[in-house]
Design a protein around this motif. Structure first.
Motif, PDB file in Angstrom:
ATOM      1  N   MET A 167       0.849  -1.193   0.000  1.00  0.00           N
ATOM      2  CA  MET A 167       0.000   0.000   0.000  1.00  0.00           C
ATOM      3  C   MET A 167       0.884   1.243   0.000  1.00  0.00           C
ATOM      4  SD  MET A 167      -3.030  -1.400   0.439  1.00  0.00           S
ATOM      5  CE  MET A 167      -4.159  -0.310   1.247  1.00  0.00           C
ATOM      6  N   VAL A 168       0.525   2.217  -0.827  1.00  0.00           N
ATOM      7  CA  VAL A 168       1.258   3.484  -0.825  1.00  0.00           C
ATOM      8  C   VAL A 168       0.290   4.565  -0.368  1.00  0.00           C
ATOM      9  CG1 VAL A 168       2.630   5.102  -2.186  1.00  0.00           C
ATOM     10  CG2 VAL A 168       2.639   2.670  -2.777  1.00  0.00           C
ATOM     11  N   GLU A 169       0.545   5.126   0.812  1.00  0.00           N
ATOM     12  CA  GLU A 169      -0.345   6.159   1.345  1.00  0.00           C
ATOM     13  C   GLU A 169       0.258   7.528   1.066  1.00  0.00           C
ATOM     14  OE1 GLU A 169      -3.217   5.412   2.476  1.00  0.00           O
ATOM     15  OE2 GLU A 169      -3.002   3.256   2.872  1.00  0.00           O
ATOM     16  N   LYS A 170      -0.335   8.211   0.063  1.00  0.00           N
ATOM     17  CA  LYS A 170       0.170   9.539  -0.281  1.00  0.00           C
ATOM     18  C   LYS A 170      -0.409  10.582   0.673  1.00  0.00           C
ATOM     19  CE  LYS A 170      -0.398   8.379  -4.990  1.00  0.00           C
ATOM     20  NZ  LYS A 170      -0.995   8.776  -6.249  1.00  0.00           N
ATOM     21  N   PHE A 171       0.206  11.733   0.707  1.00  0.00           N
ATOM     22  CA  PHE A 171      -0.236  12.850   1.551  1.00  0.00           C
ATOM     23  C   PHE A 171      -0.516  12.370   2.978  1.00  0.00           C
ATOM     24  CE2 PHE A 171      -0.895  14.211  -2.779  1.00  0.00           C
ATOM     25  CZ  PHE A 171      -0.214  15.418  -2.746  1.00  0.00           C
ATOM     26  N   THR A 172       0.331  11.504   3.460  1.00  0.00           N
ATOM     27  CA  THR A 172       0.240  10.978   4.813  1.00  0.00           C
ATOM     28  C   THR A 172       1.589  11.184   5.491  1.00  0.00           C
ATOM     29  OG1 THR A 172      -1.329   9.320   4.041  1.00  0.00           O
ATOM     30  CG2 THR A 172      -0.293   8.906   6.174  1.00  0.00           C
ATOM     31  N   ALA A 173       1.652  12.157   6.383  1.00  0.00           N
ATOM     32  CA  ALA A 173       2.924  12.490   7.039  1.00  0.00           C
ATOM     33  C   ALA A 173       3.052  11.755   8.360  1.00  0.00           C
ATOM     34  CB  ALA A 173       3.008  13.991   7.273  1.00  0.00           C
ATOM     35  N   VAL A 174       4.241  11.239   8.627  1.00  0.00           N
ATOM     36  CA  VAL A 174       4.519  10.663   9.935  1.00  0.00           C
ATOM     37  C   VAL A 174       4.740  11.822  10.913  1.00  0.00           C
ATOM     38  CG1 VAL A 174       6.193   9.335  11.270  1.00  0.00           C
ATOM     39  CG2 VAL A 174       5.474   8.557   9.004  1.00  0.00           C
ATOM     40  N   THR A 175       4.000  11.788  12.022  1.00  0.00           N
ATOM     41  CA  THR A 175       4.087  12.909  12.976  1.00  0.00           C
ATOM     42  C   THR A 175       4.696  12.480  14.310  1.00  0.00           C
ATOM     43  OG1 THR A 175       1.815  12.418  13.613  1.00  0.00           O
ATOM     44  CG2 THR A 175       2.127  14.163  11.984  1.00  0.00           C
ATOM     45  N   GLY A 176       4.750  11.173  14.562  1.00  0.00           N
ATOM     46  CA  GLY A 176       5.341  10.734  15.826  1.00  0.00           C
ATOM     47  C   GLY A 176       5.602   9.237  15.822  1.00  0.00           C
ATOM     48  N   LEU A 177       6.586   8.815  16.615  1.00  0.00           N
ATOM     49  CA  LEU A 177       6.889   7.397  16.762  1.00  0.00           C
ATOM     50  C   LEU A 177       6.848   7.086  18.257  1.00  0.00           C
ATOM     51  CD1 LEU A 177       9.964   7.206  14.336  1.00  0.00           C
ATOM     52  CD2 LEU A 177       7.617   6.464  13.849  1.00  0.00           C
ATOM     53  N   VAL A 178       6.074   6.066  18.638  1.00  0.00           N
ATOM     54  CA  VAL A 178       5.973   5.714  20.054  1.00  0.00           C
ATOM     55  C   VAL A 178       6.889   4.514  20.322  1.00  0.00           C
ATOM     56  CG1 VAL A 178       4.439   5.024  21.925  1.00  0.00           C
ATOM     57  CG2 VAL A 178       3.595   6.529  20.089  1.00  0.00           C
ATOM     58  N   VAL A 179       7.870   4.724  21.200  1.00  0.00           N
ATOM     59  CA  VAL A 179       8.831   3.661  21.518  1.00  0.00           C
ATOM     60  C   VAL A 179       8.514   3.106  22.898  1.00  0.00           C
ATOM     61  CG1 VAL A 179      11.277   3.089  21.814  1.00  0.00           C
ATOM     62  CG2 VAL A 179      10.589   4.820  20.126  1.00  0.00           C
ATOM     63  N   GLU A 180       8.325   1.784  22.978  1.00  0.00           N
ATOM     64  CA  GLU A 180       8.137   1.127  24.274  1.00  0.00           C
ATOM     65  C   GLU A 180       9.077  -0.058  24.355  1.00  0.00           C
ATOM     66  OE1 GLU A 180       4.008   0.168  24.747  1.00  0.00           O
ATOM     67  OE2 GLU A 180       3.416   2.286  24.770  1.00  0.00           O
ATOM     68  N   ARG A 181       9.779  -0.168  25.482  1.00  0.00           N
ATOM     69  CA  ARG A 181      10.736  -1.269  25.693  1.00  0.00           C
ATOM     70  C   ARG A 181      11.608  -1.514  24.463  1.00  0.00           C
ATOM     71  NH1 ARG A 181       6.275  -2.808  28.635  1.00  0.00           N
ATOM     72  NH2 ARG A 181       5.312  -3.655  26.787  1.00  0.00           N
ATOM     73  N   GLY A 182      12.186  -0.426  23.946  1.00  0.00           N
ATOM     74  CA  GLY A 182      13.158  -0.580  22.865  1.00  0.00           C
ATOM     75  C   GLY A 182      12.589  -0.980  21.512  1.00  0.00           C
ATOM     76  N   ARG A 183      11.270  -0.757  21.320  1.00  0.00           N
ATOM     77  CA  ARG A 183      10.672  -1.048  20.016  1.00  0.00           C
ATOM     78  C   ARG A 183       9.709   0.080  19.641  1.00  0.00           C
ATOM     79  NH1 ARG A 183      10.269  -5.919  17.658  1.00  0.00           N
ATOM     80  NH2 ARG A 183       8.329  -5.341  16.666  1.00  0.00           N
ATOM     81  N   ILE A 184       9.605   0.359  18.371  1.00  0.00           N
ATOM     82  CA  ILE A 184       8.559   1.294  17.939  1.00  0.00           C
ATOM     83  C   ILE A 184       7.257   0.495  17.906  1.00  0.00           C
ATOM     84  CG2 ILE A 184       7.694   2.787  16.090  1.00  0.00           C
ATOM     85  CD1 ILE A 184      10.580   3.249  15.228  1.00  0.00           C
ATOM     86  N   VAL A 185       6.277   0.902  18.719  1.00  0.00           N
ATOM     87  CA  VAL A 185       5.027   0.148  18.779  1.00  0.00           C
ATOM     88  C   VAL A 185       3.924   0.819  17.974  1.00  0.00           C
ATOM     89  CG1 VAL A 185       5.541  -0.977  20.976  1.00  0.00           C
ATOM     90  CG2 VAL A 185       4.381   1.259  20.971  1.00  0.00           C
ATOM     91  N   ARG A 186       4.084   2.119  17.732  1.00  0.00           N
ATOM     92  CA  ARG A 186       3.060   2.818  16.966  1.00  0.00           C
ATOM     93  C   ARG A 186       3.680   3.938  16.141  1.00  0.00           C
ATOM     94  NH1 ARG A 186       0.272   1.645  20.811  1.00  0.00           N
ATOM     95  NH2 ARG A 186       0.669   3.515  22.046  1.00  0.00           N
ATOM     96  N   VAL A 187       3.100   4.122  14.942  1.00  0.00           N
ATOM     97  CA  VAL A 187       3.507   5.242  14.099  1.00  0.00           C
ATOM     98  C   VAL A 187       2.297   6.165  13.994  1.00  0.00           C
ATOM     99  CG1 VAL A 187       4.304   5.924  11.797  1.00  0.00           C
ATOM    100  CG2 VAL A 187       5.067   3.744  12.792  1.00  0.00           C
ATOM    101  N   HIS A 188       2.469   7.403  14.427  1.00  0.00           N
ATOM    102  CA  HIS A 188       1.389   8.382  14.289  1.00  0.00           C
ATOM    103  C   HIS A 188       1.540   9.107  12.959  1.00  0.00           C
ATOM    104  CE1 HIS A 188      -0.420   8.264  18.309  1.00  0.00           C
ATOM    105  NE2 HIS A 188       0.788   7.861  18.696  1.00  0.00           N
ATOM    106  N   THR A 189       0.414   9.258  12.259  1.00  0.00           N
ATOM    107  CA  THR A 189       0.480   9.986  10.981  1.00  0.00           C
ATOM    108  C   THR A 189      -0.628  11.031  10.935  1.00  0.00           C
ATOM    109  OG1 THR A 189      -1.102   8.767   9.615  1.00  0.00           O
ATOM    110  CG2 THR A 189       1.067   7.750   9.926  1.00  0.00           C
ATOM    111  N   SER A 190      -0.579  11.866   9.913  1.00  0.00           N
ATOM    112  CA  SER A 190      -1.599  12.905   9.737  1.00  0.00           C
ATOM    113  C   SER A 190      -2.955  12.278   9.444  1.00  0.00           C
ATOM    114  CB  SER A 190      -1.185  13.840   8.614  1.00  0.00           C
ATOM    115  OG  SER A 190      -0.869  13.077   7.463  1.00  0.00           O
TER     116      SER A 190
END
Ligand SMILES: Cc1cc2nc3c(=O)[nH]c(=O)nc-3n(C[C@H](O)[C@H](O)[C@H](O)COP(=O)(O)OP(=O)(O)OC[C@H]3O[C@@H](n4cnc5c(N)ncnc54)[C@H](O)[C@@H]3O)c2cc1C
Ligand SMILES: Cc1cc2nc3c(=O)[nH]c(=O)nc-3n(C[C@H](O)[C@H](O)[C@H](O)COP(=O)(O)OP(=O)(O)OC[C@H]3O[C@@H](n4cnc5c(N)ncnc54)[C@H](O)[C@@H]3O)c2cc1C
Ligand code: FES
Lengths: 380, 475
Positions: A167-190
């Motif tokens: 899937m290619v999501e255009k006009f979708t900006a990554v706004t934050g990365l949530v790190v828990e116990r040394g792993r990225i668990v969530r990617v926040h986007t617009s």
């Protein structure tokens, strides 16, 4: 947008597109590319399209050699004419010191199996008859270098990747990365959140900002580079030319236009990509000094893009210590287009099988703790 | 063929000269462009594409690249804006031209200058702005890429109306002459001076201008951009054939160079431009088969429509051109009726015998310079396309840079002049001059001009632009 994916790739430039395709081809198809604007809107769509192997560090040479092998068959594989013109690269030198550096470079390149060679000014003339050979002390030439159309390459990779489920999501900006116990668990986007298996940072000059969202500091800095294109003329040069004297590069597109640019050592880091008159004047002067006949052509457009520059002018590749599912694919320092297919292979090996190739080891973010020995030929 | 007798215009032709086209001698007059001279000699096919399709003149103002030829060994020369010279060697091209391997660049003269203010474009908008600046003691430098000053006005043989009271009844080219006589000698006005770019270098604004063979680097704090408009193309099979022209090109050939553009024309578009140019074709001795208009109504003023109807030319509304016929040049055209969705209705096609298809299907603002400089733009269909955002006083998003006339949204000469004046007044008030009253009065006159039924669209467009400007957004 999907709620979760095995692999989340940030950035739909050539790096993200090549990797998505490579993963899908190997059966890893639960892949999402997040792109703030649209494919090719970053450096990829602004670049010169040059593909050379004549570098001065073993890793850059190896990556480029692997890539050229891929580029040679890519049109057929992707079903798109990527306009790959394998006419070689002619690298010009103007001083004795530059000549000496070229001797060393060619020795290393030959050792690694690259058919590059030193040319006298007269021999350079055979490669490019319109060159003013009196301007140079010599040149090097590698016939298997070339150039291609970056838009076609990305279009080809993405079309095939999509066909296989990416899937290619255009006009979708990554706004934050949530790190828990040394792993990225969530990617926040617009446009919502997504839970990733692995996250690949292929955000070009903005990779520093992405890394920072996960608390990781990259040493990369954005530096503007300007470029221009002329009106078309009948095809007369299949070779791409660069000079280590002043950093100019230029080639002729399949349509016949001359595309090229020149860098300035005093360019200050930053995200501004306006065009300057200084560039146009210096580029035109240097271009016509080497190939006077090009003085007949009118410039149609000029624009600029960002190099993502590291302290040793080599990319940052592979896993990130401390954030185990965060993979770097950035820091190309002005030659990311040419090595993208090879980088995709190394990263896919890691994502698929956990194999960390020697290249990934050597070009890991960890190297910046040690002493730096950098790439000397930073041109297009 | 050249026009020898014209009811209104008198052509003052220059010295007779000779040049060669693909080895063949061609007679011309000094002051003509290469394309106009070739046209007069009956040459329509100027070059060919890679695949061999013929290419001829289309816009005649250097905007479309349809007329590229190799001149004195230099490829890709725009022959529609390049004057002929004695002994010139002109060759057609197939695809992009070939580099002359022996070419050596000459040292170009580069002149750096400072201007009190700069006006780009010497059409009605630019000239009106210049006049106001002069009146207040500022001497701007005016640049125009054309060899002839006056913009669109110089091609207009009809008496203007709908414009300001004092100009009613004056012919277009006379308005240009009047405006020019007021500014030439006072302001520095450079022709064949194309403004290539506007740069911000070391905190200064610098314009790069190609003036004949020199490069001028002009530093200026304040700039009025009045670059006008360019013609829209229409998609239909055969639209590439020599003989399909923009209406502006036909005007340039007839009214500037006195060259007959063809024998029998089909006009596409019944807005003011289509109607007026049809009349001008008749003045030049060209027959007009019909005017086709896709919309159900005539777009232009009814006086103009009545004038050509009286002369027996049918205006076919709900009709369009479906294709142009011919191998090497236009030998005919097919027209057809259209439905509500503007699609041709099968069975209504009709062949007409013409050698000229003239497109008067609208104009796009010429905004490249402002886009390149970084002004914020927005797509506003009511104004003809992408336009620079601006305040009601004509300032763009770049402080000190103003816009006026067709490049700020397609309008008329009268509104262009008022916008030019307004831009100049804004510039002056930025310098601290107290001009509140005069500015308000000019703005009011402008509003009044847009009150009529024909003003509704541009008025709505301008409202959009002002709102976006206030909101700070845009494309
Ligand atoms: C003028 C110029 C000439 C060049 N010439 C050459 C050449 O001849 N040969 C060569 O090999 N290389 C060349 N390069 C370098 C080459 O262009 C880059 O190294 C390469 O394109 C990098 O590709 P990428 O996919 O990693 O990054 P990019 O193409 O920059 O893609 C990154 C993408 O990430 C997106 N992004 C950024 N932030 C976010 C966010 N928060 N959320 C979502 N998406 C985001 C961006 O929108 C962008 O599309 C040149 C570069 C320039 C500027
Ligand atoms: C057939 C026809 C009939 C018309 N009839 C009427 C009428 O009856 N009443 C009326 O009010 N209006 C009429 N108009 C409209 C009117 O002519 C235009 O609206 C008006 O000319 C716009 O003025 P302008 O100054 O904005 O642009 P223009 O007149 O187009 O002038 C722009 C100038 O800028 C120059 N230029 C552009 N780019 C550059 C550059 N980069 N560097 C240097 N110079 C540049 C061009 O060479 C040109 O001279 C008619 C138009 C046409 C085509
Ligand atoms: S550029 Fe010459 S006809 Fe358009």
């Amino acid at each position: 947008m999907k709620r979760c994916a095995d692999v989340v790739i940030i950035g739909a430039g050539v790096t993200g597109a090549a990797l998505a395709y490579e993963l899908a081809k190997r059966g890893i198809r639960d892949v999402v590319i997040l792109e703030r604007r649209f494919p090719c809107s970053g450096a990829t769509g602004r670049c010169g399209g040059g593909i050379r192997q004549q570098f001065t560090t073993p890793h850059n040479i190896r990556l480029a050699m692997e890539s050229v092998k891929r580029y040679e068959t890519l049109s057929e594989e992707l079903g798109v004419d990527i306009e790959f013109i394998q006419g070689g690269y002619l690298i010009l030198a103007e001083t004795e010191e530059e000549r000496e550096a070229q001797r060393k470079a060619v020795a290393l390149q030959n050792e690694l199996g690259l058919p590059s060679r030193l040319l006298s000014p007269e021999e350079a003339l055979d490669v490019l008859p319109l060159l003013d050979a009196s301007t140079i002390t010599g040149a090097t030439y590698c016939p298997t270098d070339g150039h291609a159309n970056p838009f076609r390459v990305v279009e080809g990779f993405l079309a095939q990747a999509r066909r296989m489920g990416v899937m290619v999501e255009k006009f979708t900006a990554v706004t934050g990365l949530v790190v828990e116990r040394g792993r990225i668990v969530r990617v926040h986007t617009s446009s919502g959140k997504i839970s990733p298996g692995a996250v690949v940072n292929a955000a070009g000059a903005w990779s520093v900002e992405i890394a920072r969202m996960a608390g990781v500091e990259l040493p990369n800095v954005p530096v503007r580079h300007e470029i221009a294109i002329t009106e078309p003329v009948e095809f007369f040069m299949d070779v791409m030319v660069i000079s280590i004297h002043n950093g100019i590069y230029f080639s002729q597109t399949k349509e016949g236009q001359i595309i090229g640019g020149i860098g300035f050592p005093d360019e200050k880091p930053g995200y501004v990509i306006s065009s300057s008159l200084r560039f146009l004047r210096v580029y035109a002067r240097e271009l016509t000094r080497y190939v006077p006949a090009l003085g007949q052509l009118a410039v149609l457009r000029q624009w600029a893009g960002l190099y993502d520059v590291t302290p040793d002018a080599q990319p940052v590749l592979g896993p990130t210590p401390g954030v185990e599912n965060f993979i770097q694919a950035n820091g190309y320092s002005g030659h990311g287009f040419m090595i993208a297919p090879a980088v995709a292979k190394h990263l896919a090996d890691y994502i698929e099988k956990g194999i960390r190739s020697e290249i990934l080891e050597k070009l890991s973010i960890e190297r910046f703790k040690e002493e730096i020995r950098g790439e000397a030929f930073v041109v297009g | 063929m050249r026009i020898e007798q014209h009811p209104i215009l008198e052509f003052r032709r220059g010295r007779r000269i000779t040049f060669t086209f693909d080895g063949r001698p061609i007679e011309a007059y000094e002051g003509e462009t290469i394309a106009a001279a070739l046209h007069a000699a009956g040459v329509r096919v100027l070059s060919r594409t890679r695949s061999g399709a013929p290419r001829g003149l289309f816009c005649a103002i250097g905007k479309c690249s349809s007329c590229l030829m190799t001149v004195d060994g230099i490829p890709n020369v725009k022959t529609c804006v390049t004057p002929v010279r004695e002994g010139m060697v002109v060759q057609s091209q197939r695809g992009p031209g070939r580099l002359n391997p022996d070419f050596r660049p000459r040292e170009r003269e580069v002149r750096e200058l400072r201007a009190e203010a700069v006006v780009v474009g010497a059409g009605p908008a630019g000239l009106a702005a210049t006049r106001v600046l002069l009146r207040h003691g500022i001497k701007p430098i005016v640049f125009d890429e054309n060899p002839h000053l006056g913009g669109q006005l110089i091609k207009q043989t009809h008496k203007f109306f709908g414009s300001r009271a004092e100009r009613a009844g004056v012919r277009g080219f006379s308005i240009a002459e009047e405006l020019l006589s007021e500014v030439e000698g006072e302001a520095e006005v450079l022709r064949q001076a194309r403004v290539l770019g506007l740069y911000f270098e070391d905190g200064k604004r610098v314009l790069a201008v190609a003036h004949t063979d020199r490069l001028l680097l002009v530093e200026a704090e304040e700039i009025i951009v009045a670059t006008g408009a360019e013609e829209r193309f229409l998609l239909f099979p055969g639209n590439h054939l020599p003989g399909v022209y923009g209406a502006g090109a036909v005007q340039t050939l007839m009214n500037v160079y006195g060259v007959v553009p063809g024998k029998r024309a089909l006009m596409v578009g019944a807005g003011n431009v289509g109607l007026i140019v049809s009349y001008q074709l008749l003045q030049a001795g060209v027959e007009v088969e019909a005017v086709v208009e896709a919309m159900p109504e005539i777009g232009g003023y009814h006086v103009h429509a009545a004038k050509i109807r009286r002369l027996g030319i049918p205006i076919l509304t709900r009709h369009t051109v479906v294709r142009a016929l011919g191998g090497e040049r236009v030998e005919g055209a097919v027209i057809a009726q259209v439905d509500e969705k503007l699609s041709p209705i099968p069975g209504t096609e009709r062949e007409v015998s013409v050698d000229l298809v003239c497109l008067a299907t609208g104009l796009n603002p010429s905004t490249r310079l402002l886009e390149q400089a970084g002004a914020r733009m927005a797509y506003v269909p009511e104004l003809g396309g992408r336009v620079p955002l601006h305040t009601p006083h004509m300032e763009t998003t770049l402080p000190g840079i103003y816009v006026a006339g067709d490049c700020a949204g397609i309008g008329e000469a009268s509104t262009a002049m008022l916008e030019g004046e307004l831009a100049a007044l804004s510039l002056l008030s930025r310098r601290g001059l107290e001009l509140g009253g005069e500015m308000e009065a000019t703005r009011k006159s402008l509003e009044k001009l847009r009150l009529g039924p024909f003003g509704a669209r541009p008025r709505a467009g301008k409202e959009k632009v002002f709102a976006l400007m206030k909101g700070g957004s845009g494309g």
